[in-house]
Enzyme design. Structure first.
Site, PDB file in Angstrom:
ATOM      1  N   THR A  85      53.826  44.540  40.127  1.00 37.85           N
ATOM      2  CA  THR A  85      53.742  44.965  38.732  1.00 37.85           C
ATOM      3  C   THR A  85      52.315  45.450  38.499  1.00 37.85           C
ATOM      4  O   THR A  85      51.373  44.654  38.601  1.00 37.85           O
ATOM      5  CB  THR A  85      54.051  43.792  37.777  1.00 37.85           C
ATOM      6  OG1 THR A  85      55.326  43.255  38.111  1.00 37.85           O
ATOM      7  CG2 THR A  85      54.053  44.259  36.336  1.00 37.85           C
ATOM      8  N   LYS A 106      59.545  48.284  33.231  1.00 46.19           N
ATOM      9  CA  LYS A 106      59.224  46.856  33.378  1.00 46.19           C
ATOM     10  C   LYS A 106      58.360  46.364  32.208  1.00 46.19           C
ATOM     11  O   LYS A 106      58.632  45.319  31.608  1.00 46.19           O
ATOM     12  CB  LYS A 106      58.491  46.660  34.713  1.00 46.19           C
ATOM     13  CG  LYS A 106      57.752  45.357  34.861  1.00 46.19           C
ATOM     14  CD  LYS A 106      58.517  44.313  35.596  1.00 46.19           C
ATOM     15  CE  LYS A 106      57.770  42.989  35.573  1.00 46.19           C
ATOM     16  NZ  LYS A 106      58.501  41.914  36.164  1.00 46.19           N
ATOM     17  N   LYS A 133      49.800  38.794  31.802  1.00 42.58           N
ATOM     18  CA  LYS A 133      49.480  39.990  32.605  1.00 42.58           C
ATOM     19  C   LYS A 133      50.334  41.176  32.148  1.00 42.58           C
ATOM     20  O   LYS A 133      49.815  42.262  31.899  1.00 42.58           O
ATOM     21  CB  LYS A 133      49.745  39.695  34.086  1.00 42.58           C
ATOM     22  CG  LYS A 133      49.614  40.925  34.968  1.00 42.58           C
ATOM     23  CD  LYS A 133      50.091  40.722  36.397  1.00 42.58           C
ATOM     24  CE  LYS A 133      50.129  42.073  37.109  1.00 42.58           C
ATOM     25  NZ  LYS A 133      50.515  41.988  38.510  1.00 42.58           N
TER      26      LYS A 133
HETATM   27  P1  NAD Z   1      50.779  36.236  44.929  1.00 40.05           P
HETATM   28  O1  NAD Z   1      49.379  36.145  44.432  1.00 40.05           O
HETATM   29  O2  NAD Z   1      51.500  35.014  45.343  1.00 40.05           O
HETATM   30  O3  NAD Z   1      50.842  37.278  46.169  1.00 40.05           O
HETATM   31  C1  NAD Z   1      50.013  38.405  46.332  1.00 40.05           C
HETATM   32  C2  NAD Z   1      49.594  38.447  47.787  1.00 40.05           C
HETATM   33  O4  NAD Z   1      48.850  39.631  48.033  1.00 40.05           O
HETATM   34  C3  NAD Z   1      48.690  37.261  48.192  1.00 40.05           C
HETATM   35  O5  NAD Z   1      49.258  36.563  49.288  1.00 40.05           O
HETATM   36  C4  NAD Z   1      47.364  37.936  48.567  1.00 40.05           C
HETATM   37  O6  NAD Z   1      46.672  37.287  49.624  1.00 40.05           O
HETATM   38  C5  NAD Z   1      47.842  39.320  48.973  1.00 40.05           C
HETATM   39  N1  NAD Z   1      46.784  40.326  48.936  1.00 40.05           N
HETATM   40  C6  NAD Z   1      45.812  40.488  47.988  1.00 40.05           C
HETATM   41  N2  NAD Z   1      45.025  41.537  48.325  1.00 40.05           N
HETATM   42  C7  NAD Z   1      45.506  42.025  49.496  1.00 40.05           C
HETATM   43  C8  NAD Z   1      45.100  43.097  50.348  1.00 40.05           C
HETATM   44  N3  NAD Z   1      44.051  43.871  50.035  1.00 40.05           N
HETATM   45  N4  NAD Z   1      45.817  43.309  51.482  1.00 40.05           N
HETATM   46  C9  NAD Z   1      46.865  42.525  51.804  1.00 40.05           C
HETATM   47  N5  NAD Z   1      47.294  41.498  51.039  1.00 40.05           N
HETATM   48  C10 NAD Z   1      46.618  41.257  49.887  1.00 40.05           C
HETATM   49  O7  NAD Z   1      51.586  37.015  43.783  1.00 40.05           O
HETATM   50  P2  NAD Z   1      53.186  37.102  43.615  1.00 40.05           P
HETATM   51  O8  NAD Z   1      53.638  36.047  42.689  1.00 40.05           O
HETATM   52  O9  NAD Z   1      53.806  37.254  44.961  1.00 40.05           O
HETATM   53  O10 NAD Z   1      53.309  38.473  42.803  1.00 40.05           O
HETATM   54  C11 NAD Z   1      53.164  39.742  43.434  1.00 40.05           C
HETATM   55  C12 NAD Z   1      53.434  40.829  42.419  1.00 40.05           C
HETATM   56  O11 NAD Z   1      54.745  40.674  41.894  1.00 40.05           O
HETATM   57  C13 NAD Z   1      52.494  40.826  41.216  1.00 40.05           C
HETATM   58  O12 NAD Z   1      52.183  42.153  40.888  1.00 40.05           O
HETATM   59  C14 NAD Z   1      53.300  40.139  40.126  1.00 40.05           C
HETATM   60  O13 NAD Z   1      52.923  40.545  38.846  1.00 40.05           O
HETATM   61  C15 NAD Z   1      54.694  40.614  40.482  1.00 40.05           C
HETATM   62  N6  NAD Z   1      55.776  39.718  40.014  1.00 40.05           N
HETATM   63  C16 NAD Z   1      55.703  38.364  40.226  1.00 40.05           C
HETATM   64  C17 NAD Z   1      56.727  37.542  39.794  1.00 40.05           C
HETATM   65  C18 NAD Z   1      56.666  36.048  40.009  1.00 40.05           C
HETATM   66  O14 NAD Z   1      57.510  35.337  39.429  1.00 40.05           O
HETATM   67  N7  NAD Z   1      55.772  35.526  40.827  1.00 40.05           N
HETATM   68  C19 NAD Z   1      57.829  38.097  39.126  1.00 40.05           C
HETATM   69  C20 NAD Z   1      57.910  39.483  38.955  1.00 40.05           C
HETATM   70  C21 NAD Z   1      56.856  40.284  39.412  1.00 40.05           C
END
Ligand code: NAD
Length: 290
Positions: A87, A162, A237
């Protein structure tokens, strides 16, 4: 297909594992060293992306997406598709898609709803922006990771859908919670409140499917001590992204703005971090008008 998966966090790891389970060859990279079941590990994003048919990213924000895209696009094969499921702000999604197009690649922005449960269970909903051709190529992957993919138009439109949806969600959740708190003070039982509103014109997903009052309506995070679910900081966010987009597009969104302010106070000053976004109800419960 040969798939690269960059960002193996709470959402990315189970999504990548589901693609591997379905028989695709998945290579992952995460800057924090995270891994996923059945997924090979590369030493960098570009290494994972080399030779992949589709490169999927699931990253925290638009700035990180832009920097990862700048690294991996030059490593991708012509005709491959960059599929971002994070997102992020609409502008970043469109900028990355333009960069991919200049390099002869397809690009899709495909943010999800359904949370960590949906990611594990393969039941996410994808809201997708990008070309018909790229959408058709990614379709089989959406079918594995999710139960529904809606093609919303050109690049950026997935993110637009979204954030508009989640702006409505934030506003209706607050409206539902403040109405429950008022009903309490007027001596109305929560059961009566639910029975009336859920079948009257005040109904919404927040009331009917995700009722913020414990013990009332279907099972929801309220019945589990407001453990997320959908965490208040993720709602914050998304409301921030919707206001950023509203500002860029000169759209008047006073309710979205107020919801952003309330969730910001909840998360930053009122102990809301790590709680479900429906924990706005106990917040209102404790307050008077002052
Ligand atoms: P998270 O923080 O658990 O995962 C993000 C991952 O990206 C981490 O493991 C981090 O180490 C990695 N990362 C950061 N910078 C990086 C780079 N330069 N290269 C490689 N890896 C890198 O977050 P999440 O909960 O998995 O969410 C991910 C996305 O999905 C976000 O944009 C969030 O808004 C969206 N989202 C999350 C949910 C939820 O319920 N968690 C629901 C809908 C959407």
């Amino acid at each position: 297909m040969k798939i690269a998966f960059i960002g193996l966090g709470n959402m990315g790891a189970p999504m990548a594992a589901n693609l591997s389970k379905a028989g695709h060859e998945v290579t992952g990279f995460d800057v924090a060293g995270a891994t996923a079941e059945g997924v090979g590990t590369a030493a960098s994003g570009p290494e994972a992306a080399t030779g992949a048919d589709v490169v999927i990213t699931m990253l925290p924000n638009g700035q990180i997406l832009r920097s990862v895209a700048a690294e991996v696009i030059p490593a991708m094969s012509p005709g491959a598709v960059l599929l971002d499921c994070s997102t992020v702000d609409v502008e970043s999604a469109r900028a990355v898609a333009d960069q991919a197009a200049e390099a002869g690649l397809g690009a899709l922005d495909a943010p999800v709803s359904g949370g960590i449960g949906g990611a594990s269970g393969g039941t996410l909903t994808f809201m997708v922006g990008g070309s018909d051709e790229a959408f058709a190529k990614a379709r089989p992957l959406f079918d594995i990771m999710g139960q529904k993919a809606v093609h919303c138009g050109p690049s950026g439109n997935g993110q637009a859908a979204k954030i508009c949806n989640n702006m409505i969600l934030g506003v209706t959740m607050i409206a539902t919670c403040e109405a429950f708190a008022l009903a309490d003070k007027l001596g109305l039982s929560r059961e009566a409140m639910f029975d009336v509103v859920s079948t009257s014109s005040g109904y919404s997903w927040s009331m009917n499917a995700y009722c913020p009052a414990p013990g009332v309506g279907p099972q929801s995070p309220a019945d589990n001590g407001y453990k997320p679910g959908f965490a208040a900081e993720l709602m914050l966010k998304d409301l921030g992204l919707s206001q950023q987009a509203a500002e860029a597009a000169d759209a008047d969104t006073p309710m979205g703005q107020r919801a952003l302010e309330l969730y910001r106070a909840f998360v930053e000053d009122e102990g809301g971090t790590g709680r479900d976004f429906s924990a706005m109800l106990p917040r209102f419960e404790k307050r008077g008008r002052g």
